[in-house]
Enzyme design. Structure first.
Site, PDB file in Angstrom:
ATOM      1  N   ASP A  99       0.818  -1.219   0.000  1.00 27.10           N
ATOM      2  CA  ASP A  99       0.000   0.000   0.000  1.00 27.10           C
ATOM      3  C   ASP A  99       0.852   1.269   0.000  1.00 27.10           C
ATOM      4  O   ASP A  99       0.460   2.289   0.543  1.00 27.10           O
ATOM      5  CB  ASP A  99      -0.968  -0.003   1.194  1.00 27.10           C
ATOM      6  CG  ASP A  99      -2.001   1.121   1.113  1.00 27.10           C
ATOM      7  OD1 ASP A  99      -2.250   1.622   0.000  1.00 27.10           O
ATOM      8  OD2 ASP A  99      -2.568   1.510   2.159  1.00 27.10           O
ATOM      9  N   LYS A 126       5.477   7.483   0.594  1.00 26.09           N
ATOM     10  CA  LYS A 126       5.152   6.581   1.693  1.00 26.09           C
ATOM     11  C   LYS A 126       6.273   5.595   2.004  1.00 26.09           C
ATOM     12  O   LYS A 126       6.446   5.183   3.150  1.00 26.09           O
ATOM     13  CB  LYS A 126       3.893   5.774   1.349  1.00 26.09           C
ATOM     14  CG  LYS A 126       2.580   6.363   1.804  1.00 26.09           C
ATOM     15  CD  LYS A 126       1.522   5.288   1.602  1.00 26.09           C
ATOM     16  CE  LYS A 126       0.134   5.778   1.939  1.00 26.09           C
ATOM     17  NZ  LYS A 126      -0.838   4.656   1.812  1.00 26.09           N
TER      18      LYS A 126
END
Length: 491
Positions: A99, A126
């Protein structure tokens, strides 16, 4: 990884019409890669830069069994805005399974690389690495991790590709992976001072436990499939997997980072989670709002906190500054939550004050900040007279976690932004089946779950919620009856 086609002819897959995709066909390639974050435009090169999102489903062995990079997922794309053609791309995480995204804010600037000025693109996505790319060609110039990472053993600077770490591959056994799906840096914007060459990142240290599931059968109504993931603290049976690893968190901090040297300069820990973006000024200030409800002013070169303003509102956005008639203003959008941020943790401003969105503007001779109204939690009504079945309570807790808690999450440590179903009165209980199964409140945004849940499922959820309501009611009744009891529980 980096690519530089003269035109789109090297990427014929970009020309495939959307209507050729058959949703009932095999899942080879999967879904994802949406552009949901910020973009940047270079008027000199006439290039538009966009970052793309994560995969779906997350495990590549479900979405793309034959393997491959799944090009343009988790990538930075340089696009000719006149033709829409791809000029170059850089994929931060080929075959992404955790993710991670590359949708975090993109900053264009000039920095000195090996003694020469380079026009660069900066991003701290991220996956925990700070990337410096040549914005004309996509060449990777720097890539160092700014938080703990173990999804890769490092970035190969010759190829631009991350070196796989078998210890982060959860296909065959559960794995603890850094960073979590929340990322080392999420959507809250970082800032960059072009005069000093320093970036300021709202950073996060946190691990996540990933476990693959054998079965995958795509159902549009289910958000996450083919895996299970857990935030710290991990379930007891998996807690041993964190032994010997760095602190699994969560820990957030304001981070000063030198992109060229690839090193941390200083950090300021935050006690709260999901704090705001940053603003750096020419006056040696870094400004950040916090989930705890403050606007903090730090010295940019050392991190010392110089001033803090109590807002009573959590801040997730980044501040901005502007000047009118010679007066400088600082403005910030304050508010905490959103449709997926439906639970306010203890320690956040939204736990104590109503979390309505506000635009707050400051100047040097400004007045006091008006505080929002205090949150008031009503006393728990007497629970229904229901003979509880332990098996149904357990099953109801599982169903509530899957279908209900994403909105109606409430606990002793979290305040729900939506109705707390542990504190329903008689009227709500009477209409419960009609609301959950029949969609009686669909007009108000509460969709019916009749296509997903059975009457037995709803009965199990009733047992779970009744058990919770009984626990709260008995605790509050006992507290109110105590000799030294003050106000009736509730606040």
């Amino acid at each position: 990884m980096p690519g530089n086609p003269a035109d789109g002819s090297e990427h014929p897959e970009l020309e495939v019409a959307a209507e050729t995709w058959d949703p009932n066909s095999a899942w080879e390639g999967g879904l994802g890669g949406t552009v949901w974050g910020e973009m940047a435009y270079d008027p000199v090169l006439d290039l538009l830069y966009v970052g793309t999102g994560n995969s779906y489903p997350y495990p590549i062995w479900h979405r793309s069994p034959s393997g491959g990079d799944n090009l343009y997922l988790v990538s930075i794309l340089a696009i000719d805005p006149k033709s829409g053609r791809l000029v170059w791309h850089y994929q931060t995480v080929p075959a992404e399974i955790w993710d991670y995204t590359a949708t975090q804010n993109i900053i264009l600037s000039t920095v000195m690389i090996d003694g020469q000025p380079r026009e660069v693109l900066l991003q701290a996505p991220k996956n925990g690495f700070f990337y410096v790319l040549d914005r004309a060609t996509g060449e990777l110039l720097r890539a160092e991790n700014f938080v703990t990472v173990n999804w890769t053993l490092g970035i190969d600077m010759e190829t631009g590709r991350p070196v796989p770490n078998p210890a982060a591959d959860y296909r065959d056994e559960p794995r603890v992976v850094f960073p979590s799906s929340a990322g080392g840096h999420n959507w809250q914007p970082m800032s960059f001072n072009p005069e000093t060459g320093i970036a300021y990142i709202p950073a996060r240290e946190q691990a996540m436990l990933w476990r693959s599931l054998d079965e995958f059968d795509h159902r549009p109504e289910v958000a996450y499939e083919g895996f299970e993931a857990s935030w710290p603290p991990f379930p007891g049976e998996y807690a041993h997997l964190a032994e010997g690893l760095p602190d699994i968190g969560p820990n957030e901090f304001l981070l000063a980072w030198d992109p060229v040297a690839g090193r941390e300069l200083w950090r300021v820990p935050r006690g709260s989670m999901w704090n705001g973006g940053t603003l750096v000024t020419a006056g040696n200030l870094v400004i950040q709002g916090t989930a705890a409800g403050t606007l903090d002013f730090h010295q940019a070169d050392g991190g010392e906190r110089l001033h803090s303003i109590h807002l009573g509102s959590g801040v997730m956005a980044g501040p901005m500054t502007y000047e009118v008639d010679g007066v400088q203003y600082i403005a910030v959008m304050a508010g905490y939550g959103g449709p997926r941020g439906s639970a306010y943790p203890l320690g956040s401003a939204a736990y104590d004050y109503e979390s309505t969105g506000r635009l707050l503007v400051f100047r040097l001779d400004g007045g006091e900040v008006p505080l929002p109204s205090a949150q008031i939690t009503p006393a728990t009504p007497e629970p229904p007279d229901l003979s509880l079945d332990a098996a149904r309570v357990r099953r109801g807790a599982e169903l509530f976690g899957v279908y209900c808690s994403i909105c109606h999450r409430a606990s002793d440590e979290h305040l729900s932004a939506y109705p707390d179903l542990r504190r329903m009165d008689g009227g709500a209980w009477e209409s419960f089946d009609a609301v959950v199964l029949g969609g009686a409140l669909a007009v108000n945004g509460m969709a019916g779950f009749g296509d997903l849940l059975t009457m037995e499922d709803v009965t199990a959820i009733r047992h779970y919620l009744t058990s919770e309501q009984r626990r709260l009611w008995e605790a509050e009744s006992a507290a109110a009856a105590a000799p030294d009891a003050g106000a009736v529980p509730g606040r």
